[in-house]
Structures are given as C-alpha cells and as structure tokens.
Design an enzyme around this catalytic site. Structure first.
Site, mmCIF file in Angstrom:
data_model
loop_
_atom_site.group_PDB
_atom_site.id
_atom_site.type_symbol
_atom_site.label_atom_id
_atom_site.label_comp_id
_atom_site.label_asym_id
_atom_site.label_seq_id
_atom_site.Cartn_x
_atom_site.Cartn_y
_atom_site.Cartn_z
ATOM 1 N N GLU A 1 -18.564 5.397 -5.785
ATOM 2 C CA GLU A 1 -17.417 6.295 -5.749
ATOM 3 C C GLU A 1 -17.435 7.242 -6.953
ATOM 4 O O GLU A 1 -17.215 8.441 -6.829
ATOM 5 C CB GLU A 1 -16.130 5.466 -5.769
ATOM 6 N N GLU B 1 -3.550 8.250 -2.373
ATOM 7 C CA GLU B 1 -2.690 7.100 -2.068
ATOM 8 C C GLU B 1 -1.770 6.730 -3.214
ATOM 9 O O GLU B 1 -1.413 5.569 -3.383
ATOM 10 C CB GLU B 1 -3.545 5.875 -1.694
ATOM 11 N N GLU B 2 -1.401 7.714 -4.031
ATOM 12 C CA GLU B 2 -0.595 7.414 -5.210
ATOM 13 C C GLU B 2 0.750 8.118 -5.204
ATOM 14 O O GLU B 2 1.727 7.595 -5.727
ATOM 15 C CB GLU B 2 -1.364 7.830 -6.475
ATOM 16 N N TRP C 1 0.840 -1.199 0.000
ATOM 17 C CA TRP C 1 0.000 0.000 0.000
ATOM 18 C C TRP C 1 0.870 1.241 0.000
ATOM 19 O O TRP C 1 2.065 1.148 0.314
ATOM 20 C CB TRP C 1 -0.940 0.009 1.226
ATOM 21 N N ASP D 1 -0.295 10.929 -0.653
ATOM 22 C CA ASP D 1 -1.402 11.891 -0.709
ATOM 23 C C ASP D 1 -2.736 11.210 -0.450
ATOM 24 O O ASP D 1 -2.795 9.988 -0.285
ATOM 25 C CB ASP D 1 -1.406 12.587 -2.076
#
Ligand code: NAG
Ligand code: NAG
Ligand code: NAG
Ligand code: NAG
Ligand code: NAG
Ligand code: NAG
Ligand code: NAG
Ligand code: NAG
Length: 630
Positions: free
Chosen positions: A436, A209-210, A150, A206
């Site tokens: 989403e 999550e990238e 992750w 961030d």
C-alpha cells in the site's frame, strides 16, 4: 497469461504525436519504458492472484470476489471493498476491451458476485425496500456481512460499480449482446443508480474511510454514473430512476468544493484539515474522457481548477520535514505522494497508487490537449504550468502558430508525468510487488498491506494512459450537463429489485427490529466489549465478526457498554458478550451459564425506523480481563 504487449502502442506516444520523438532524453525514457511494460504485466497477474475463486493468494474468496490484499494482520485487509473492487474491475474491463480476452470469466464472475452482494443485509441496512445496504463499504470474502466497527456508509461504491458495469454493457451492445446487457446487467446497474439518485445529497464516509461528510471523489463519480447510466438506459429503452439528479450533482460538484485555489476534498464535515488530498486527483482520473472538453462539468484532468488543485496537493508534500523522501527534488519534478499531509495511518507515508495516479492524471491531461489541438492557460492554472515551463503565460497555445511552444509545453508535461512514474519505479522492489505504502523515511521500504490490489490496478491504468490507451468516452458530445440555475438539495426515491437474472437470490423486503444491547461490565482502558450470537446478524459466534459496543455512556456509577443493532424480526437469538483484550491477548467470553436468549418481535412496517423495541439489562458474567501493558 495473455497480456497485451504495449510496445507497439507506445510508439504512438505523446512525443511522437507532437513530432518531438527525437527531442526526448532517451536513456532515461528507455529505462522507464522497460520498467512500465514489465510492471504492468506483473501488476495484472497480481490482481488476478487476489481474485476468487482461484486466486493463489486468497484461498476462501468467492467467485468474482476481488480481495483488497492477502494481508490478514497489521493490517487485516482480507475483505472485499466495494470501491477497490469496482475500480479494479473497471481496469479489468478496459484491459479486456484492449484485447485481453482471457479476462472475460473474471468479469462474468464479478457480475454474479455483485448481484448477490447487493441483496446482503449488513450494518448499513437492508437492500429492500430503500437500498440502504448498498452503502456498505466492505464484506467478508465469502460475501457474508461484516459487523465490525467501520466508517459507514460509503456512497462511492455503488457509483463506481455502475461505471464498471456500464462500460462492459456498452461493449456487449456493440458486440451484438444487447439482450444480455439489458436483462442480466442493467438490473444491477439500476439498483446502484437508484441509490446514487436517492442518497447523493446525504453525508457518508470518504474514500479513506475517515471523514463523515461530502467527498469530492464520491460526488464526481456519482455524477459520471448518472450521466452514462442515463445514456445506457436510453440505448436499452429502459427507465433510469435517479438519473434525473445529474444536473444537481454537477451543480454541487462545481459550487460547493472550490475554495478559490483548490477543491477541498471533504466538506459538510467536522474535520479540520486543509482539504489538499489525493481524493480530488483520483476523482478526475476515474472520470477521465479523452474527448471531453476541459471546461466540462465533470471536471476533467485538463480542467484549470483540477490542475490548480493538483499543484496545491503535490506542493504540500514537497516539505522535506514532512516527507524526507522528497528532500532536494526540484519544483519541476515529481515526488512521492501520500493521501493528505495530516495523515497518521502507519505514520502517514507515500502510497504507490497515489504516486502512480499523479502520473496518470498528467498523461490524461496531455492526451486531452493533443486531442483538442489546443491548450488554454488561464490565471487559475498559470502557476501549475510555470513550475514546469517558466515562460508559460495565460493564453491559448496551438500547434499551428509560428511559435514552437505548444509541443514544448507538452514535452515539459510529459517529462513531469514520467518523473512521477520514475518515483514509483525507484521504490518498487525488484520482484515488482506493490504494497500500500512505502516509507517516507530512509530506507524507504514498503509499509502496510502487502500486494495491495488497488496499487496494482492503479499501475495498470497509469501504464495504459502512458501508452496512449484510453477508456471509451462517456461524456456526451454536447457536454456532460447543463447546470441548473441554482444548486438545490434534492433526491429521487429509488426503485430496488434483486438482479435475479444475474444470480441474486429473490429476496423480499427484510423486516428488522432495533434491539439496544446494554450491559454493565467493568473494563480497563484499552479493553473493548463485543456482542456475538448464533445468527448471521450477530456474526455466528465469530469474534472477528461480532458487534462492537460503545462505552460513551460508561461512568464510575455505571460501567455501561451499549449498541443499537437492527436484527431480523421474528428470529430467536442466542447471544453472549465477549471482551476484546489489548496487546493481541486472546478474547474472553462470558461463562456458559450466562446463556442468553432473546425473541426479536415482529416488525411494524409503519413504525419510525429508529424505534427501539427491546433494551436489554445485562451484567457481564465471567472472568475479568487484565491489561497486557504493551
Ligand atoms: C477456476 O478454476 C476452475 C476449476 O479449475 C475453473 O473451472 C474456472 O474456470 C476457474 N475460474 C477462473 C476465473 O479462472
Ligand atoms: C446538498 O445539496 C446542496 C445543494 O447543492 C448543498 O448545499 C449541500 O451541501 C448538500 N449536502 C450534502 C450532504 O450533500
Ligand atoms: C483547526 O486548525 C486550526 C489551525 O491549525 C487551529 O487553530 C484550530 O484550533 C483547529 N480546530 C480544531 C477544532 O481542531
Ligand atoms: C519507517 O522507517 C523508519 C526508519 O527506518 C522506522 O523507524 C519506521 O518504523 C518505519 N515506519 C513504518 C510505518 O514502518
Ligand atoms: C420473485 O418473487 C416474487 C414474489 O415475491 C415473484 O413475483 C417473482 O416472480 C419472483 N422472481 C423470480 C425471478 O423468481
Ligand atoms: C439460535 O438460538 C436460538 C435459541 O437457542 C434458536 O431458537 C435459533 O434457531 C438459533 N438460530 C440459529 C440460526 O441457529
Ligand atoms: C443455551 O441455551 C440453548 C437453548 O435456549 C441451548 O440450545 C444451548 O445449547 C445453550 N448453550 C449453552 C452454551 O449452554
Ligand atoms: C446495571 O447498572 C445499573 C446502574 O447501576 C443498574 O440499575 C442495573 O440494575 C444494572 N443491571 C444489572 C443487570 O445488573
């Protein structure tokens, strides 16, 4: 469910406040009013359905655990993220304070769950002695650690959790429960503020999550947490370790992200994007204070640079080649918005929470100008205003002069805000469910995770602002910070202790030793190797919670898969490797004869924390995999 009716409050709306109630285009507004009121109630109910222990869509979730989405495949969001949960809890606390007293058990159970969660050792690190584990972005819904690959750490979680808990603590204090705020909740907040003060100047991932770097959203929320944490500490008569960093965080926020036209979402990173990203707009709505000045250091929605950033971000999505869904929408109207234009996740579509967030951002700014009784346009914000009010000039407008322009500009802003809310209305299915994303291409149907908790939470807070319901102020009367003469790198060493009064286990410093797992295993392209074991560190034999190995050292001479993992010192482990196949084929375990054991040596508290104490020399023992060829 005792949902607060918004009808009566809606009458105090912006237009009424400007004396413009009769000038609005009523038929459209009425349909949007009805939609927002209905969807607000649906959204809150759906948030509760995604919250343990009783949420009907999330069996198995612990008490107070807010699950990101009930979706378990494509994508699997059946986890609790610190960020999503804290943003959702802030909304729940705000709704509670607006009168929905049935939400109290959700708040109490969240407090307990977070006290426990803070102490859980995870791949970002341990809680004691340095708070590293607090940067972990997500956990299993039973509050155990998640070991999969992750983007970690993510440093916005502790700040956002502190903000939610500070808001609730202030409510307790004003309702005669100062003792509870101090003994039960402050210890959780204190750990989170320590983390912020210690690590704000270190890179992390961030909110999407990238990107590993510094994220505007994160810095902005860190700043708010430290400022209002400091005020709360004063009220409680306790010390806030880390809050002294606030002026430097403000300095960083002001000086480092601005490029002359907009705030670049991610800096100190290797990525190659324009930096026009929902990140900055979502940051400003999370730190919104209706009473704050537009030039406050926190960068409020009515800040000229925030408005210019908003325009740059929104305009990037007006390109019909990128977003067919926005084809033909004029410059003065709201559109469907995604995260950033380079997005490829699920092919990069509009998100409900971002499109609703744009409406919220504008309602926030309008409320601030009304509160201040003045609206100053400068050359930075001029083009934002000219899109919706072509006669706008760089000057200060007030409601008192002979000119009717102040209410006219606000009316144009309100229509603009409503046009984003109307986009959400247009693409929301009849049952009110919010996924989403929704497809940027016809027929524009929902995409990615169903029932996304954050989508629902974002809708509720947007609806609050549209009804002129504002969260409590947090910016001190004199402004949130005076900037230091010069920005400088800095950090305050945190103080961490388990919040036992809120239910945290009384953990002591966990000593770990680094083990490097190395295994020779010939694999096909698309196949992955994991290591699993019988301890919680190693996922208790669950493939879903095993550690991914890395093939960066794989060559034709040596098919090496490896990972360095911090394991509890002194324990004996039983471990095995497992192949993860492509095309959803079943994983392949090593043969039982491999039966590997390892004794993890005791740790040396004085050693360099990166020291590796064991390197395994293993070779795969078991069947090989075969590509599914999908
Ligand atoms: C969950 O259900 C249990 C048992 O019915 C009840 O005691 C508890 O209060 C419920 N929790 C919440 C947050 O509603
Ligand atoms: C640390 O702070 C300094 C001063 O504001 C800034 O120049 C630098 O980019 C920051 N680095 C990170 C990773 O936050
Ligand atoms: C970054 O983007 C620019 C402009 O699109 C391009 O010219 C450059 O090659 C890119 N660099 C990297 C490292 O991708
Ligand atoms: C969006 O819709 C298009 C056209 O109907 C379809 O080809 C595409 O797969 C959809 N995208 C996603 C992510 O579902
Ligand atoms: C927690 O453990 C420490 C010793 O490790 C002890 O001093 C302290 O009193 C304990 N706290 C609670 C609340 O049990
Ligand atoms: C794991 O296996 C080892 C070796 O068999 C054993 O000593 C240890 O107690 C086991 N640990 C757990 C948590 O089951
Ligand atoms: C592996 O060895 C341990 C003892 O070291 C034993 O307890 C366990 O049952 C063995 N597992 C298998 C699959 O043989
Ligand atoms: C793994 O490969 C390396 C390089 O070929 C070799 O030196 C090593 O002995 C191998 N390990 C095992 C356990 O076979």
């Amino acid at each position: 469910m005792g949902i607060l009716s918004t009808k009566s409050i809606a009458r105090l709306s912006v237009l009424a406040a400007c004396g413009l109630a009769n000038a609005s285009s009523l038929p459209q507004a009425n349909s949007l009013d009805a939609f927002v009121e209905k969807e607000r109630a649906i959204s809150l109910q759906n948030v509760l359905k995604n919250t343990g222990p009783n949420g009907s869509r999330v069996p198995g979730a612990g008490a107070g655990v807010i699950v990101a989405s009930p979706s378990t495949v494509n994508p699997n969001y059946f986890y609790t993220w610190s960020r999503d949960a804290a943003l959702t809890m802030k909304m729940i606390v705000d709704e509670f304070m607006l009168g929905n007293k049935q939400l109290e058990p959700y708040i109490e159970q969240y407090i307990h769950s977070q006290a426990v969660l803070q102490t859980v050792t995870n791949p970002s690190g341990t809680f004691l002695p340095n708070g590293m584990g607090l940067g972990e972005p997500k956990y299993n819904v039973d509050l155990t650690r998640f070991n999969g690959a992750w983007g970690r750490p993510q440093r916005d979680g502790p700040a956002l959790r502190a903000i939610a808990l500070i808001t609730y603590s202030n409510w307790l204090i004003s309702h005669g429960q100062k003792q509870k705020a101090q003994t039960v909740i402050w210890p959780i907040i204190s750990n989170d503020l320590s983390y912020v003060g210690q690590y704000w100047n270190s890179t992390g991932f961030d909110l999407w999550e990238e990107v590993l770097g510094s994220s505007f959203f994160t810095t902005q929320n860190q700043f708010r947490a430290l400022v209002e944490g400091n005020s709360l500490a004063k009220t409680l008569g306790v010390k806030c370790t880390g809050c002294d960093q606030a002026p430097q965080v403000a300095c960083f926020l002001q000086e480092s992200y601005w490029n002359g036209e907009y705030f670049i979402a991610n800096i100190n990173s290797q990525e190659n994007r324009t930096g026009k990203d929902a990140n900055t707009m979502l940051g400003s709505i999370a730190i919104f204070d209706v009473n704050a000045k537009c030039n406050d250091a926190s960068i409020q929605p009515c800040n000229s640079r925030a408005l210019s950033s908003f325009k740059a971000f929104v305009d990037a999505f007006r390109d019909p080649a990128l977003y067919p869904i926005n084809k033909g929408v004029p410059q003065s109207k709201g559109i469907a918005l995604g995260r950033y234009t380079e997005d490829v996740y699920f092919t990069g579509n509009p998100w409900y929470l971002i499109t609703a967030g744009a409406a919220e951002f504008l309602y926030d700014a309008i409320a601030q100008w009304i509160r201040q009784g003045s609206l100053t346009i400068d050359k930075t914000s001029l083009s934002f205003f000219q899109d919706i009010y072509p006669a706008a000039q760089a000057k200060t407008y007030t409601p008192n002069g002979r000119s009717p322009e102040f209410p006219l500009i606000l009316k144009a802003l309100k229509d603009y805000a409503d046009s984003f809310a109307a986009v959400v209305e247009k693409y929301t299915p009849a049952d009110g469910s919010l996924a989403e994303q929704f497809n940027k291409t016809s027929p524009f149907t929902p995409v990615s995770a169903v029932h996304l908790t954050w989508s629902y939470a974002a809708f509720v807070s947007m609806a609050e602002r549209r009804s002129a319901q504002y969260p409590p102020s947090w910016v001190p009367a004199q402004g949130s910070a005076a900037l230091p003469k010069q920005c400088a790198s800095s950090s305050t060493k945190g103080v961490y202790a388990p919040a036992t009064a809120a239910g945290a286990p009384n953990v002591t410093a966990t000593c770990t030793s680094n083990v490097r797992f190395e295994v020779n295993a010939t694999t096909y392209f698309g196949e992955n190797l994991l290591v699993a074991g019988n301890t919680t560190d190693l996922g208790s034999w669950s493939v879903g919670n095993a550690w991914p190995l890395d093939a960066s050292g794989y060559t034709s001479q040596r098919p090496l898969w490896a990972a360095t993992i911090a394991l509890t010192a002194g324990e004996t482990i039983n471990y095995a490797y497992v192949r993860q196949e492509d095309c959803d084929q079943k994983p392949i375990w090593e043969s039982a004869t491999a039966n590997r054991t390892l004794v993890i040596p005791p740790c040396d508290p004085n050693a360099d924390p990166n020291t590796v104490v064991i390197v395994t020399n293993d070779a795969w023992q078991g069947p090989t995999g075969k590509s599914g060829g999908c």
